[in-house]
Design a protein around this motif. Sequence first.
Motif, PDB file in Angstrom:
ATOM      1  N   PRO A 152      35.174 -22.871  25.254  1.00  0.00           N
ATOM      2  CA  PRO A 152      34.033 -23.789  25.264  1.00  0.00           C
ATOM      3  C   PRO A 152      33.298 -23.887  23.929  1.00  0.00           C
ATOM      4  O   PRO A 152      32.666 -24.896  23.638  1.00  0.00           O
ATOM      5  CB  PRO A 152      33.107 -23.209  26.330  1.00  0.00           C
ATOM      6  N   SER A 153      33.401 -22.867  23.094  1.00  0.00           N
ATOM      7  CA  SER A 153      32.697 -22.914  21.812  1.00  0.00           C
ATOM      8  C   SER A 153      33.365 -23.872  20.830  1.00  0.00           C
ATOM      9  O   SER A 153      32.752 -24.270  19.847  1.00  0.00           O
ATOM     10  CB  SER A 153      32.617 -21.519  21.196  1.00  0.00           C
ATOM     11  N   LYS A 154      34.600 -24.263  21.096  1.00  0.00           N
ATOM     12  CA  LYS A 154      35.322 -25.170  20.203  1.00  0.00           C
ATOM     13  C   LYS A 154      35.324 -26.606  20.720  1.00  0.00           C
ATOM     14  O   LYS A 154      36.046 -27.440  20.205  1.00  0.00           O
ATOM     15  CB  LYS A 154      36.759 -24.684  20.015  1.00  0.00           C
ATOM     16  N   VAL A 155      34.504 -26.864  21.727  1.00  0.00           N
ATOM     17  CA  VAL A 155      34.442 -28.190  22.331  1.00  0.00           C
ATOM     18  C   VAL A 155      33.116 -28.834  21.940  1.00  0.00           C
ATOM     19  O   VAL A 155      32.115 -28.146  21.743  1.00  0.00           O
ATOM     20  CB  VAL A 155      34.558 -28.063  23.869  1.00  0.00           C
ATOM     21  N   ALA A 156      33.130 -30.144  21.849  1.00  0.00           N
ATOM     22  CA  ALA A 156      31.903 -30.871  21.528  1.00  0.00           C
ATOM     23  C   ALA A 156      30.820 -30.530  22.558  1.00  0.00           C
ATOM     24  O   ALA A 156      31.126 -30.308  23.735  1.00  0.00           O
ATOM     25  CB  ALA A 156      32.165 -32.368  21.510  1.00  0.00           C
ATOM     26  N   PRO A 157      29.565 -30.474  22.134  1.00  0.00           N
ATOM     27  CA  PRO A 157      28.479 -30.060  23.044  1.00  0.00           C
ATOM     28  C   PRO A 157      28.403 -30.851  24.348  1.00  0.00           C
ATOM     29  O   PRO A 157      28.101 -30.285  25.401  1.00  0.00           O
ATOM     30  CB  PRO A 157      27.213 -30.276  22.216  1.00  0.00           C
ATOM     31  N   GLU A 158      28.708 -32.140  24.297  1.00  0.00           N
ATOM     32  CA  GLU A 158      28.601 -32.936  25.523  1.00  0.00           C
ATOM     33  C   GLU A 158      29.695 -32.609  26.536  1.00  0.00           C
ATOM     34  O   GLU A 158      29.577 -32.940  27.712  1.00  0.00           O
ATOM     35  CB  GLU A 158      28.595 -34.442  25.216  1.00  0.00           C
ATOM     36  N   TYR A 159      30.747 -31.940  26.109  1.00  0.00           N
ATOM     37  CA  TYR A 159      31.846 -31.570  27.009  1.00  0.00           C
ATOM     38  C   TYR A 159      31.880 -30.070  27.302  1.00  0.00           C
ATOM     39  O   TYR A 159      32.786 -29.593  27.971  1.00  0.00           O
ATOM     40  CB  TYR A 159      33.191 -31.989  26.414  1.00  0.00           C
ATOM     41  N   ARG A 160      30.902 -29.336  26.816  1.00  0.00           N
ATOM     42  CA  ARG A 160      30.917 -27.876  26.938  1.00  0.00           C
ATOM     43  C   ARG A 160      30.839 -27.419  28.396  1.00  0.00           C
ATOM     44  O   ARG A 160      31.535 -26.493  28.805  1.00  0.00           O
ATOM     45  CB  ARG A 160      29.770 -27.284  26.124  1.00  0.00           C
ATOM     46  N   GLU A 161      30.014 -28.077  29.197  1.00  0.00           N
ATOM     47  CA  GLU A 161      29.881 -27.678  30.592  1.00  0.00           C
ATOM     48  C   GLU A 161      31.209 -27.839  31.339  1.00  0.00           C
ATOM     49  O   GLU A 161      31.625 -26.959  32.093  1.00  0.00           O
ATOM     50  CB  GLU A 161      28.803 -28.508  31.277  1.00  0.00           C
ATOM     51  N   ALA A 162      31.894 -28.946  31.105  1.00  0.00           N
ATOM     52  CA  ALA A 162      33.195 -29.167  31.740  1.00  0.00           C
ATOM     53  C   ALA A 162      34.214 -28.137  31.250  1.00  0.00           C
ATOM     54  O   ALA A 162      35.051 -27.656  32.032  1.00  0.00           O
ATOM     55  CB  ALA A 162      33.694 -30.582  31.454  1.00  0.00           C
TER      56      ALA A 162
END
Length: 79
Positions: free
Chosen positions: A26-36
């Motif tokens: 999750p740390s390497k994902v864009a903030p808007e997709y972090r929850e998913a």
Amino acid sequence: MKQVIFIAAIALLTTTPARSQALVDPSKVAPEYREAAEKRRAEQIRQRECALKADLEKVLPRDRTVYLNHCLDAMAAKQ
């Protein structure tokens, strides 16, 4: 005939082994997709735990899908 065997041997040696899907980070994902991504990682961890249990209990391949589905349902019921 020797050429066919030689070509088949080269083809087998040059193929790469299939790798399993890596855990989502999750740390390497864009903030808007972090929850998913966090939800996907949690699901991947649950699936790996059930697969490990199936391996430890030596579940037959024909029964593995049923076992994994039951295990995942049981884990979901606990939460």
